[in-house]
Design an enzyme around this catalytic site. Structure first.
Site, PDB file in Angstrom:
ATOM      1  N   ALA A  79       0.809  -1.223   0.000  1.00 54.87           N
ATOM      2  CA  ALA A  79       0.000   0.000   0.000  1.00 54.87           C
ATOM      3  C   ALA A  79       0.840   1.270   0.000  1.00 54.87           C
ATOM      4  CB  ALA A  79      -0.932  -0.014   1.206  1.00 54.87           C
ATOM      5  N   THR A 119       0.155   5.577  -1.506  1.00 56.80           N
ATOM      6  CA  THR A 119      -0.287   6.670  -0.612  1.00 56.80           C
ATOM      7  C   THR A 119      -0.090   8.029  -1.283  1.00 56.80           C
ATOM      8  OG1 THR A 119       1.884   6.661   0.457  1.00 56.80           O
ATOM      9  CG2 THR A 119       0.101   5.414   1.550  1.00 56.80           C
ATOM     10  N   ARG A 144      -1.292   0.154   7.818  1.00 57.90           N
ATOM     11  CA  ARG A 144      -0.613   0.090   9.123  1.00 57.90           C
ATOM     12  C   ARG A 144       0.378   1.242   9.316  1.00 57.90           C
ATOM     13  NH1 ARG A 144      -1.239  -4.508   6.613  1.00 57.90           N
ATOM     14  NH2 ARG A 144      -2.536  -6.131   7.570  1.00 57.90           N
ATOM     15  N   GLN A 180       0.253  -6.396  -3.643  1.00 57.41           N
ATOM     16  CA  GLN A 180      -0.803  -6.689  -2.670  1.00 57.41           C
ATOM     17  C   GLN A 180      -1.922  -5.670  -2.826  1.00 57.41           C
ATOM     18  OE1 GLN A 180       1.250  -7.939   1.335  1.00 57.41           O
ATOM     19  NE2 GLN A 180       2.549  -6.446   0.311  1.00 57.41           N
ATOM     20  N   ASP A 205      -5.730  -1.497  -6.154  1.00 63.12           N
ATOM     21  CA  ASP A 205      -6.132  -0.225  -6.762  1.00 63.12           C
ATOM     22  C   ASP A 205      -5.930  -0.153  -8.276  1.00 63.12           C
ATOM     23  OD1 ASP A 205      -3.210   1.095  -5.073  1.00 63.12           O
ATOM     24  OD2 ASP A 205      -3.312   0.217  -7.088  1.00 63.12           O
ATOM     25  N   HIS A 256      -3.934  -9.903  -4.194  1.00 66.31           N
ATOM     26  CA  HIS A 256      -5.117  -9.712  -3.332  1.00 66.31           C
ATOM     27  C   HIS A 256      -6.323  -9.266  -4.143  1.00 66.31           C
ATOM     28  CE1 HIS A 256      -2.406  -9.194   0.463  1.00 66.31           C
ATOM     29  NE2 HIS A 256      -2.406 -10.407  -0.028  1.00 66.31           N
ATOM     30  N   CYS A 268     -19.881 -12.533  -7.243  1.00 64.15           N
ATOM     31  CA  CYS A 268     -20.907 -13.130  -6.369  1.00 64.15           C
ATOM     32  C   CYS A 268     -20.231 -14.113  -5.413  1.00 64.15           C
ATOM     33  CB  CYS A 268     -21.961 -13.856  -7.208  1.00 64.15           C
ATOM     34  SG  CYS A 268     -23.233 -14.669  -6.195  1.00 64.15           S
ATOM     35  N   CYS A 317     -26.890 -10.650  -6.419  1.00 65.39           N
ATOM     36  CA  CYS A 317     -26.443 -11.206  -7.699  1.00 65.39           C
ATOM     37  C   CYS A 317     -27.634 -11.361  -8.645  1.00 65.39           C
ATOM     38  CB  CYS A 317     -25.806 -12.573  -7.462  1.00 65.39           C
ATOM     39  SG  CYS A 317     -25.359 -13.439  -8.989  1.00 65.39           S
ATOM     40  N   ASN A 333      11.033   1.533   2.182  1.00 59.28           N
ATOM     41  CA  ASN A 333       9.824   1.705   2.972  1.00 59.28           C
ATOM     42  C   ASN A 333      10.015   2.858   3.957  1.00 59.28           C
ATOM     43  OD1 ASN A 333       7.136   0.534   3.262  1.00 59.28           O
ATOM     44  ND2 ASN A 333       7.735   0.187   5.390  1.00 59.28           N
TER      45      ASN A 333
END
Ligand code: APR
Length: 254
Positions: free
Chosen positions: A25, A29, A37, A104, A107, A124, A132, A157, A223
């Protein structure tokens, strides 16, 4: 960040031929999408918010689903644009050094930036589609959001009447085995693993790091905060949208 750190990272990239990248993520940002987190993360600010991503709560609580559909209507993902970090990874691909990009993130910003779909694993899932939970129906999220705007608070659905959700992996659901295998294969066969904007705290995707380390492959982590694997990697602390263009600049197009 010291220039020595950036030079070390550039040297690792220059010397590698088949780079696997794992993003989290933190690369989005700067496109206006909060992480989970980090200091202003979704889970940091509201620990209960994680319920919206838990399949058991989602299926059992109609009111939670109504709130989830309202959130989807105003989701920053709908208007977010790729940033310089996403674009730097497209430059890495154009250099011929990108073996696989595992994200992960849900978007879609790597695709929007120009990363080739065949090199991207959205481990993900994504928010582009609705699915459905009872049958195999799936369709464009935009069409289901139109139903919500037209007054269906929790659209069912159209095929079987089942509960609909976004095509993302919820807590309590399994990842697509093909995605997991692609991620693990990339970690096992690459000659450099680059982890960007992730706390590396969520499995099975985080397993990519020990798999690469087990092969004696160098790991580069970029990071804003520490991660679970900092002690085993070259770590650059700072903003991805600023650091990635410096790390991946000057690569010749293949
Ligand atoms: N530059 C560098 N790092 C950043 C930036 C930035 N601009 N913005 C945020 N970060 C860092 C944060 O400090 C944090 O350490 O990115 C990291 C994001 O970590 P998480 O919020 O844990 O996100 P991620 O690792 O992608 O989470 C994995 O958990 O909630 C589930 O399914 C969800 O895919 C998600 C998974």
């Amino acid at each position: 960040m010291t220039s020595a750190g950036i030079d070390q990272a550039r040297s690792l990239v220059q010397g590698a031929q088949g780079i696997a990248v794992l993003t989290g993520a933190g690369i989005s940002t700067d496109s206006g999408i909060p992480d989970f987190r980090g200091p202003k993360g979704l889970w940091t600010r509201d620990p209960d918010a994680e319920k919206y991503s838990s399949i058991d709560f989602y299926l059992s609580d109609p009111e939670l689903r109504v709130r989830a559909w309202q959130f989807r209507l105003s989701n920053p993902v709908l208007v977010a644009q790729p940033n310089a970090g996403h674009s730097a990874l497209v430059a890495l691909e154009h250099s011929g050094k990108l073996q696989r990009l595992v994200t992960q993130n849900i978007d879609g910003l790597h695709l929007a930036a120009g990363t080739s779909p065949e090199l991207l694993t959205e481990a993900h899932g994504n928010t582009r589609e609705a699915v459905c939970t009872s049958c195999t129906w799936r369709g464009p999220m935009s069409e289901t959001l139109d139903r919500v705007r037209a007054g269906e608070a929790d659209p069912a659905c159209s095929e079987c009447g089942g509960i609909l959700k976004s095509a993302t992996v919820f807590f309590g659901q399994s990842l697509d085995p093909a995605c997991v295998q692609a991620a693990f294969d990339a970690a096992a066969s690459c000659d450099l693993l680059v982890c960007l904007g992730s706390t590396l705290a969520v499995y099975p995707v985080a397993e990519m790091v020990p798999i690469a380390l087990g092969e004696g492959t160098p790991v580069l982590i970029v990071n804003a905060e520490r991660t679970e694997f900092d002690e085993s990697a070259l770590v650059l602390r700072g903003s991805l949208s600023e650091l990635l263009p410096e790390i991946f600049s000057g690569l010749s197009e293949s």
